[in-house]
Design a protein around this motif. Sequence first.
Motif, mmCIF file in Angstrom:
data_model
loop_
_atom_site.group_PDB
_atom_site.id
_atom_site.type_symbol
_atom_site.label_atom_id
_atom_site.label_comp_id
_atom_site.label_asym_id
_atom_site.label_seq_id
_atom_site.Cartn_x
_atom_site.Cartn_y
_atom_site.Cartn_z
ATOM 1 N N ARG A 97 8.294 -0.734 12.191
ATOM 2 C CA ARG A 97 8.537 0.589 11.614
ATOM 3 C C ARG A 97 8.785 1.636 12.683
ATOM 4 N N TYR A 143 6.551 5.690 6.291
ATOM 5 C CA TYR A 143 6.358 5.927 4.857
ATOM 6 C C TYR A 143 5.140 5.234 4.269
ATOM 7 N N ALA A 144 4.699 5.795 3.141
ATOM 8 C CA ALA A 144 3.621 5.193 2.343
ATOM 9 C C ALA A 144 4.121 5.259 0.907
ATOM 10 N N ILE A 145 4.587 4.108 0.405
ATOM 11 C CA ILE A 145 5.258 4.119 -0.900
ATOM 12 C C ILE A 145 4.627 3.118 -1.872
ATOM 13 N N VAL A 146 3.374 2.790 -1.601
ATOM 14 C CA VAL A 146 2.693 1.806 -2.450
ATOM 15 C C VAL A 146 1.313 2.352 -2.827
ATOM 16 N N GLN A 149 -4.454 -0.705 -3.704
ATOM 17 C CA GLN A 149 -4.843 -1.787 -4.622
ATOM 18 C C GLN A 149 -6.155 -1.383 -5.293
ATOM 19 N N LYS A 152 -4.796 -3.725 -11.312
ATOM 20 C CA LYS A 152 -3.408 -3.893 -11.753
ATOM 21 C C LYS A 152 -3.272 -3.936 -13.276
ATOM 22 N N MET A 183 -0.993 3.774 0.161
ATOM 23 C CA MET A 183 -0.959 2.866 1.300
ATOM 24 C C MET A 183 0.499 2.515 1.598
ATOM 25 N N LEU A 184 0.873 1.992 2.699
ATOM 26 C CA LEU A 184 0.046 1.751 3.865
ATOM 27 C C LEU A 184 0.915 2.197 5.007
ATOM 28 N N THR A 186 2.391 2.228 8.049
ATOM 29 C CA THR A 186 2.506 1.618 9.380
ATOM 30 C C THR A 186 3.092 2.668 10.318
ATOM 31 N N HIS A 200 6.383 0.822 -6.413
ATOM 32 C CA HIS A 200 5.897 -0.052 -7.489
ATOM 33 C C HIS A 200 6.196 0.633 -8.826
ATOM 34 N N ARG A 438 -1.615 -10.249 11.715
ATOM 35 C CA ARG A 438 -1.097 -9.056 11.019
ATOM 36 C C ARG A 438 0.433 -9.165 10.846
ATOM 37 N N GLN A 441 1.239 -11.368 7.963
ATOM 38 C CA GLN A 441 1.084 -10.617 6.709
ATOM 39 C C GLN A 441 2.247 -9.624 6.534
ATOM 40 N N TYR A 442 2.620 -9.016 7.635
ATOM 41 C CA TYR A 442 3.695 -8.019 7.585
ATOM 42 C C TYR A 442 5.001 -8.636 7.080
ATOM 43 N N PHE A 445 4.956 -9.299 3.427
ATOM 44 C CA PHE A 445 4.743 -8.230 2.447
ATOM 45 C C PHE A 445 5.527 -6.943 2.642
ATOM 46 N N PHE A 451 6.806 -12.359 -4.765
ATOM 47 C CA PHE A 451 7.433 -12.482 -6.096
ATOM 48 C C PHE A 451 8.427 -11.335 -6.328
HETATM 49 C C1 LIG Z 1 1.182 -5.384 7.620
HETATM 50 C C2 LIG Z 1 1.660 -4.566 6.468
HETATM 51 C C3 LIG Z 1 2.296 -3.361 6.719
HETATM 52 C C4 LIG Z 1 2.710 -2.568 5.652
HETATM 53 N N1 LIG Z 1 3.338 -1.376 5.918
HETATM 54 C C5 LIG Z 1 3.679 -0.585 4.904
HETATM 55 C C6 LIG Z 1 4.292 0.686 5.140
HETATM 56 O O1 LIG Z 1 4.575 1.070 6.279
HETATM 57 N N2 LIG Z 1 4.539 1.485 4.076
HETATM 58 C C7 LIG Z 1 4.265 1.091 2.805
HETATM 59 O O2 LIG Z 1 4.521 1.855 1.895
HETATM 60 N N3 LIG Z 1 3.722 -0.120 2.546
HETATM 61 C C8 LIG Z 1 3.413 -0.941 3.559
HETATM 62 N N4 LIG Z 1 2.830 -2.134 3.302
HETATM 63 C C9 LIG Z 1 2.430 -2.453 1.930
HETATM 64 C C10 LIG Z 1 3.424 -3.319 1.223
HETATM 65 O O3 LIG Z 1 4.483 -2.520 0.749
HETATM 66 C C11 LIG Z 1 2.677 -3.997 0.079
HETATM 67 O O4 LIG Z 1 1.821 -4.951 0.672
HETATM 68 C C12 LIG Z 1 3.606 -4.648 -0.908
HETATM 69 O O5 LIG Z 1 4.351 -3.708 -1.615
HETATM 70 C C13 LIG Z 1 2.821 -5.506 -1.910
HETATM 71 O O6 LIG Z 1 1.867 -4.740 -2.559
HETATM 72 P P1 LIG Z 1 0.357 -5.188 -2.521
HETATM 73 O O7 LIG Z 1 -0.068 -5.352 -1.110
HETATM 74 O O8 LIG Z 1 -0.397 -4.263 -3.389
HETATM 75 O O9 LIG Z 1 0.344 -6.639 -3.105
HETATM 76 P P2 LIG Z 1 0.325 -7.080 -4.629
HETATM 77 O O10 LIG Z 1 1.455 -6.453 -5.360
HETATM 78 O O11 LIG Z 1 -1.043 -6.877 -5.145
HETATM 79 O O12 LIG Z 1 0.590 -8.607 -4.483
HETATM 80 C C14 LIG Z 1 -0.374 -9.493 -3.909
HETATM 81 C C15 LIG Z 1 -0.227 -10.824 -4.578
HETATM 82 O O13 LIG Z 1 -0.741 -10.724 -5.921
HETATM 83 C C16 LIG Z 1 0.042 -11.510 -6.794
HETATM 84 N N5 LIG Z 1 0.648 -10.643 -7.813
HETATM 85 C C17 LIG Z 1 0.410 -9.320 -7.972
HETATM 86 N N6 LIG Z 1 1.102 -8.836 -9.019
HETATM 87 C C18 LIG Z 1 1.807 -9.860 -9.521
HETATM 88 C C19 LIG Z 1 2.738 -9.980 -10.592
HETATM 89 N N7 LIG Z 1 3.069 -8.957 -11.380
HETATM 90 N N8 LIG Z 1 3.305 -11.179 -10.806
HETATM 91 C C20 LIG Z 1 2.984 -12.249 -10.028
HETATM 92 N N9 LIG Z 1 2.117 -12.195 -8.995
HETATM 93 C C21 LIG Z 1 1.533 -11.015 -8.738
HETATM 94 C C22 LIG Z 1 1.061 -12.218 -5.932
HETATM 95 O O14 LIG Z 1 0.529 -13.445 -5.511
HETATM 96 C C23 LIG Z 1 1.198 -11.316 -4.725
HETATM 97 O O15 LIG Z 1 1.710 -11.995 -3.626
HETATM 98 C C24 LIG Z 1 2.468 -2.977 4.331
HETATM 99 C C25 LIG Z 1 1.854 -4.204 4.091
HETATM 100 C C26 LIG Z 1 1.455 -4.999 5.145
HETATM 101 C C27 LIG Z 1 0.786 -6.301 4.850
#
Ligand SMILES: Cc1cc2nc3c(=O)[nH]c(=O)nc-3n(C[C@H](O)[C@H](O)[C@H](O)COP(=O)(O)OP(=O)(O)OC[C@H]3O[C@@H](n4cnc5c(N)ncnc54)[C@H](O)[C@@H]3O)c2cc1C
Length: 495
Positions: A97, A143-146, A149, A152, A183-184, A186, A200, A438, A441-442, A445, A451
């Motif tokens: 980023r 950015y933080a566009i999520v 958790q 859900k 979150m998150l 970076t 989302h 990390r 994971q990055y 995700f 998915f």
């Molecule tokens: C290292 C790292 C850096 C990041 N940096 C940024 C950043 O700079 N800016 C930012 O905005 N975001 C950042 N993110 C966040 C990233 O955008 C989110 O991790 C991503 O959008 C997924 O959201 P979540 O982590 O809530 O995972 P979830 O959406 O909760 O998903 C986790 C798992 O749950 C299951 N799951 C959840 N919902 C469903 C569904 N409807 N159907 C099927 N399976 C499902 C799947 O197995 C999925 O893999 C970062 C993430 C990481 C790991």
Amino acid sequence: MRDGKQYINSLKDGRTVYIDGKKVSDVTSHPAFRGIVDTIAGMYDFSANPGNGMIRETEWGTKGNKIYMIPTSLEELIQRHEAIEKLAAQTAGFVGRGPDHVGGFLAGFAGNKSKFADGARHFERNVVDFYRKVVDQDLYVTYAIVPPQTDKTKAAHEKSNRFSQVGVSSENSRGIVVKGAQMLATGGAVSDYVFVSCIHPLKPGDEDYAISFAVPSNAKGLKFHCRRSYATGKPSTFDYPLSTRFDESDAFLVFDDVFIPWEDVFVFRNVALMHDQFFETPAHVLGNNQAQIRLLVKLKFILGIARKVAGMNGSDRIPGVIEKLGEMASLVSIIEGMTLSSEYRGIMRPEGVFSPNPRFLYGAIALQSELYPRVLHLLRDISGAGVLQLPSSFEDLLNPETSGDLSRYIVSPNHTSEERIKLFKLAWDIVGSEFAGRHYQYEMFYAGAPFIAKSYAFWNYGFEEIEDFVEDFMSKYDFRSSSKQAEGKAGKKGN
Ligand SMILES: Cc1cc2nc3c(=O)[nH]c(=O)nc-3n(C[C@H](O)[C@H](O)[C@H](O)COP(=O)(O)OP(=O)(O)OC[C@H]3O[C@@H](n4cnc5c(N)ncnc54)[C@H](O)[C@@H]3O)c2cc1C
């Protein structure tokens, strides 16, 4: 174009950053952030040097970095690619980023500004003005566009904590006040601005959370809660070449009634536009094209390390190891081929932006959550215990009591002990350190959960074309022709 020193000085602005239970008084000198600050400063110095070919004249007559271009032709898309690739090479693709990632999203917003039009509020003007400000002042936006958790099963407006995700708490003629968490971010703790939104899906009723805005990183009430640092406590860059310099940090953001002036607001209480800002403009494809170019640089680097590790062990002539290196080369080539096809088969959008072809862009992104772990696995496999048959730190090379043993026994033909130790320590920072975990994971995700990434590939493939192909194929025979065929065969038999 600003240089690294100007970037570093701009960070001493009273921002609120927390790590290890303490408020950070100055991110530029704190051990958790010093490494990444110097790295981003180095990126600014690289870009500001005219010899590196990163500078261009903007459409409005100023000088800007090519990473922020809104391409209007294949040639411009390629110029942008080259600039992003050169910048990514500064960190071997291990800074996800840098200024170019969100820069791509902002270029995409400005590239289809009319999507943001919302009556008298003129958000379409805001996205262009902010984009130009970023280009002219060479700003680093993250950015933080999520949403955080939490649960859900509930929509944003159904949660018991009204502001578990950032939303509008009030508005007036000057702007809006936002509250909650997101979150998150970076790199957020060391950036100039954070773009805040929600990628989302939101539902009707979620209007309070259907907002997009840019906020200065030192805004009153904005707090960066950072995860632990992977840079601190490391003996040296020789021991952890990536962790010590490229740990961007990831921050959970909290907004304690932060005021956002209207001119920094792009979307306001508009659920449909939350989706459309990313997908009905070239924002998501330009931002993710940057991400793929960066990933490609990283994968090539990892492949190079695997080749060298095998070379140092003399295992690169063993058929089984050749097979593994070949598989890695093939995976890297898939990303290279997909990235180039997305550009050379790019699409001229109705608003005049020449953007990457989504079929190939999302096709690659969908593979990433399996492809990157596989590449890491193969490097791990080829490395064996070489990544652990290492001294604990550079100090062991300096101590005469230990250095003799190390230079005698940790060896490879045609390489010094130091060369071997250096390479294998680098490999460990890719496969085994906390920084490595990390990054795993990055890559899985950053573009959304796997998915989601696969659903992008589904929605952007363009199934009509192949369905037509199947229809056309099937239209050339039917049961009538089959029965005639059967009659013919029967006739022949009868004869
Ligand atoms: C290292 C790292 C850096 C990041 N940096 C940024 C950043 O700079 N800016 C930012 O905005 N975001 C950042 N993110 C966040 C990233 O955008 C989110 O991790 C991503 O959008 C997924 O959201 P979540 O982590 O809530 O995972 P979830 O959406 O909760 O998903 C986790 C798992 O749950 C299951 N799951 C959840 N919902 C469903 C569904 N409807 N159907 C099927 N399976 C499902 C799947 O197995 C999925 O893999 C970062 C993430 C990481 C790991």
